[in-house]
Design an enzyme around this catalytic site. Structure first.
Site, PDB file in Angstrom:
ATOM      1  N   CYS A   1       0.807  -1.227   0.000  1.00  0.00           N
ATOM      2  CA  CYS A   1       0.000   0.000   0.000  1.00  0.00           C
ATOM      3  C   CYS A   1       0.844   1.283   0.000  1.00  0.00           C
ATOM      4  O   CYS A   1       0.572   2.215  -0.770  1.00  0.00           O
ATOM      5  CB  CYS A   1      -0.967  -0.010   1.190  1.00  0.00           C
ATOM      6  SG  CYS A   1      -0.243  -0.656   2.697  1.00  0.00           S
TER       7      CYS A   1
ATOM      8  N   HIS B   1      -2.851   6.218   4.800  1.00  0.00           N
ATOM      9  CA  HIS B   1      -1.404   6.290   5.048  1.00  0.00           C
ATOM     10  C   HIS B   1      -0.862   7.641   4.554  1.00  0.00           C
ATOM     11  O   HIS B   1      -1.294   8.143   3.502  1.00  0.00           O
ATOM     12  CB  HIS B   1      -0.667   5.199   4.258  1.00  0.00           C
ATOM     13  CG  HIS B   1      -0.865   3.804   4.779  1.00  0.00           C
ATOM     14  ND1 HIS B   1      -1.513   3.499   5.948  1.00  0.00           N
ATOM     15  CD2 HIS B   1      -0.432   2.609   4.265  1.00  0.00           C
ATOM     16  CE1 HIS B   1      -1.501   2.182   6.126  1.00  0.00           C
ATOM     17  NE2 HIS B   1      -0.854   1.617   5.125  1.00  0.00           N
TER      18      HIS B   1
END
Ligand SMILES: NC(=O)c1ccc[n+]([C@@H]2O[C@H](COP(=O)([O-])OP(=O)(O)OC[C@H]3O[C@@H](n4cnc5c(N)ncnc54)[C@H](OP(=O)(O)O)[C@@H]3O)[C@@H](O)[C@H]2O)c1
Length: 340
Positions: A130, A250
């Site tokens: 990710c 994130h």
């Protein structure tokens, strides 16, 4: 007439699998049949998809008979065991685990960056890590314009990246801590770790297990996967990956050194034109990307674009994205869409 496909979601009850189902519907992936697969723990559980109810089945090699696309997000061990079984039965596997990412025969694909790699697949395609995805979406146009010389990344990674039980743990820890009760720790830095930490009101400079030279595996994944996706096997790149008490989204503080001059304004203009990127960069109006604002969105948000005056041709950027969407589900489905 458009063709419809039989689709299996492996890990359908998990954080990524659930989002995978949402994104398949949102993007109107041409589905004729849908199979929701998980472990024996979730067998017979009912999941509502659109207006239909689906029964979760325990995954086995036979689950993949007649399946065209199989989206795997149930951990590396399961992918190693069953992705080849699915591919053997004619399915195209898009795998979210790290099991095959560095396998030379398996393409590792970000559709905005290296879509052509997908066509060399032999049944299995890997979805990158990710943090790697959102970082490389930002790096690629800057490399095309001014050639990367060095990359330094520091991540601020959400708890959703550790799965649904880790998110529950963060929520329970917050409640217990504020109520003055004992705080239970099981999932951070990872399940089964010899030592566990409180993530609520804290941050943990370890993601995944430690490997060589004091690096943790997440850092090695970012380094190796970036080199593979960008076809830059010698790229000098380093990373420090940190878990923060954010539920989803994130963030990466990215410092890059370029071979050629590229001003912050030129970088911003290039990134503005980049598919999949949204710029939020108006310091005068206190506008910059945050994980909360990225939650539920497919874009990679970039802001705080500014020169690094400590080096020649240096830039700093702040890159934020929903790790469950662009970092996992959306990127996987975009990969499959390349093959429709
Ligand atoms: N979260 C992220 O940001 C992210 C991003 C990219 C990739 N990934 C990768 O995606 C995978 C899943 O992550 P997640 O966050 O969705 O985890 P999660 O919320 O913990 O869900 C795990 C899923 O895998 C299933 N599963 C676990 N062991 C299984 C087994 N032996 N057989 C069949 N199914 C099994 C679980 O089914 P049950 O309900 O039956 O237990 C559940 O559906 C991991 O490989 C992770 O590294 C995650």
């Amino acid at each position: 007439m458009t063709k419809n496909y039989n689709v299996a979601v492996v890990g359908a009850t998990g954080m990524v699998g659930q989002k995978m189902i949402d994104v398949l519907l949102e993007r109107q992936f041409p589905i004729s049949g849908l199979k929701l697969l998980a472990s024996a723990r979730s067998a017979d559980k009912i999941i509502k998809v659109g207006s239909n109810n689906y029964k979760v089945e325990e995954v086995s090699p036979q689950s993949f008979e007649g399946i065209d696309f199989a989206f795997f997000s149930a951990g590396g061990d399961l992918s190693k065991e069953l992705a080849p079984e699915a591919a053997k039965r004619g399915a195209v596997v898009v795998d979210n685990s790290s099991a095959f990412r560095m396998d030379k025969k398996v393409p590792l694909v970000i559709p905005e960056v290296n879509p052509e790699a997908v066509y060399s697949h032999k049944g299995i395609i890997a979805n990158p890590n990710c943090s790697t995805i959102q970082m490389v979406v930002a790096l690629n146009p800057l490399h095309d314009a001014a050639t990367l010389k060095r990359v330094v990344a520091a991540t601020y990674q959400a708890v959703s990246g550790a799965g649904k039980e880790a998110v529950e743990e963060l929520q329970e820890q917050c409640r217990a801590y504020l109520d003055g009760k004992p705080v239970k720790t099981e999932r951070i830095p990872h399940k089964g770790a010899s030592r566990t930490y409180q993530i609520a009101f804290n941050l943990i400079p370890q993601i995944d297990v430690f490997v060589d030279d004091g690096y943790c595996k997440e850092e090695i994944k970012m380094i190796q996967e970036t080199r593979k996706i960008m076809s830059l096997p010698e790229l000098p790149i380093t990373a420090t990956t940190v878990r923060v008490p954010v539920v989803n989204g994130h963030s990466i503080a990215l410092n890059i050194e370029l071979e050629k001059a590229l001003s912050a304004d030129e970088a911003r203009a290039l990134l503005e034109k980049t598919p999949g990127v949204l710029i939020a960069d108006k310091p005068g109006q206190l506008e910059y990307p945050t994980p909360l604002a990225s939650d539920g969105n497919d874009a990679v948000f970039i802001g705080r674009i500014r020169p690094d005056f400590s080096i020649t041709h240096g830039l700093n950027l702040w890159v934020v994205s929903d790790n469950i969407r662009k970092g996992a589900a959306t990127n996987s489905i975009q990969i499959a869409e390349l093959l429709l």
